[in-house]
Motif scaffolding. Structure first.
Motif, short mmCIF file in Angstrom:
data_model
loop_
_atom_site.label_atom_id
_atom_site.label_comp_id
_atom_site.label_asym_id
_atom_site.label_seq_id
_atom_site.Cartn_x
_atom_site.Cartn_y
_atom_site.Cartn_z
N TYR A 1 2.99 -20.75 -29.12
CA TYR A 1 3.73 -19.76 -28.38
C TYR A 1 5.24 -20.03 -28.40
O TYR A 1 5.84 -20.38 -27.39
CB TYR A 1 3.23 -19.70 -26.93
N PRO A 2 5.86 -19.89 -29.56
CA PRO A 2 7.29 -20.22 -29.67
C PRO A 2 8.19 -19.35 -28.79
O PRO A 2 9.22 -19.83 -28.30
CB PRO A 2 7.60 -20.02 -31.15
N LYS A 3 7.82 -18.10 -28.56
CA LYS A 3 8.65 -17.24 -27.71
C LYS A 3 8.66 -17.74 -26.27
O LYS A 3 9.70 -17.76 -25.61
CB LYS A 3 8.16 -15.79 -27.75
N LEU A 4 7.49 -18.17 -25.79
CA LEU A 4 7.42 -18.68 -24.42
C LEU A 4 8.08 -20.05 -24.32
O LEU A 4 8.68 -20.38 -23.30
CB LEU A 4 5.98 -18.75 -23.94
N ALA A 5 7.98 -20.84 -25.37
CA ALA A 5 8.67 -22.14 -25.39
C ALA A 5 10.17 -21.92 -25.31
O ALA A 5 10.89 -22.68 -24.63
CB ALA A 5 8.29 -22.92 -26.64
N ALA A 6 10.67 -20.89 -25.99
CA ALA A 6 12.10 -20.58 -25.94
C ALA A 6 12.52 -20.15 -24.54
O ALA A 6 13.59 -20.53 -24.05
CB ALA A 6 12.44 -19.49 -26.96
N VAL A 7 11.67 -19.37 -23.88
CA VAL A 7 11.95 -18.94 -22.50
C VAL A 7 11.99 -20.16 -21.59
O VAL A 7 12.92 -20.32 -20.79
CB VAL A 7 10.90 -17.91 -22.02
N ASP A 8 11.00 -21.04 -21.71
CA ASP A 8 10.95 -22.25 -20.89
C ASP A 8 12.19 -23.12 -21.12
O ASP A 8 12.82 -23.59 -20.17
CB ASP A 8 9.67 -23.02 -21.20
N ALA A 9 12.55 -23.32 -22.37
CA ALA A 9 13.73 -24.14 -22.70
C ALA A 9 15.00 -23.50 -22.14
O ALA A 9 15.88 -24.20 -21.62
CB ALA A 9 13.84 -24.32 -24.21
N HIS A 10 15.10 -22.18 -22.24
CA HIS A 10 16.28 -21.47 -21.73
C HIS A 10 16.40 -21.65 -20.21
O HIS A 10 17.49 -21.91 -19.70
CB HIS A 10 16.16 -19.98 -22.09
N ILE A 11 15.28 -21.54 -19.52
CA ILE A 11 15.29 -21.71 -18.06
C ILE A 11 15.71 -23.14 -17.71
O ILE A 11 16.56 -23.34 -16.85
CB ILE A 11 13.91 -21.39 -17.47
N ARG A 12 15.16 -24.11 -18.40
CA ARG A 12 15.48 -25.52 -18.11
C ARG A 12 16.96 -25.83 -18.40
O ARG A 12 17.56 -26.66 -17.74
CB ARG A 12 14.59 -26.45 -18.92
#
Length: 105
Positions: free
Chosen positions: A1-12
């Motif tokens: 799930y690279p899109k969700l990983a990108a969202v998680d990283a962006h939030i962090r």
């Protein structure tokens, strides 16, 4: 799930400033409903809850140091001390001061 990983990283990375759902949906290339559904399924949290979790994680870390609570609130993306205290207590059951005291022992 690279899109969700990108969202998680962006939030962090950006939790200290306001993050809109529109910003996260654009990053993931999903609608709001899709993003919320996928985040809930993968992380068991909504995007908004993920933001709160990132902010409170950093706040918890800073509360164990000698940083003034008002400064912690600002560093973690809250507009003022009282908004931070309300959110912190709602999610942890303790005020920031109580949390700090419980972790100094």
């Amino acid at each position: 799930y690279p899109k969700l990983a990108a969202v998680d990283a962006h939030i962090r990375e950006h939790f200290a400033r306001p993050i809109s759902l529109a910003e996260l949906t654009a990053l993931a290339g999903l609608s709001v409903a899709q993003l919320e559904r996928h985040c809930k399924r993968i992380f068991q949290l909504t995007p908004r809850q993920m933001i709160h979790k990132a902010r409170l994680g950093e706040a918890s870390r800073l509360l164990q140091q000698d940083v003034p609570i008002t400064e912690i609130a600002l560093r973690c993306g809250y507009t003022d001390h009282s908004a931070f205290s309300r959110q912190f207590r709602a999610l942890t059951g303790l005020t920031p001061s109580q949390f700090r005291l419980s972790h100094q022992r």
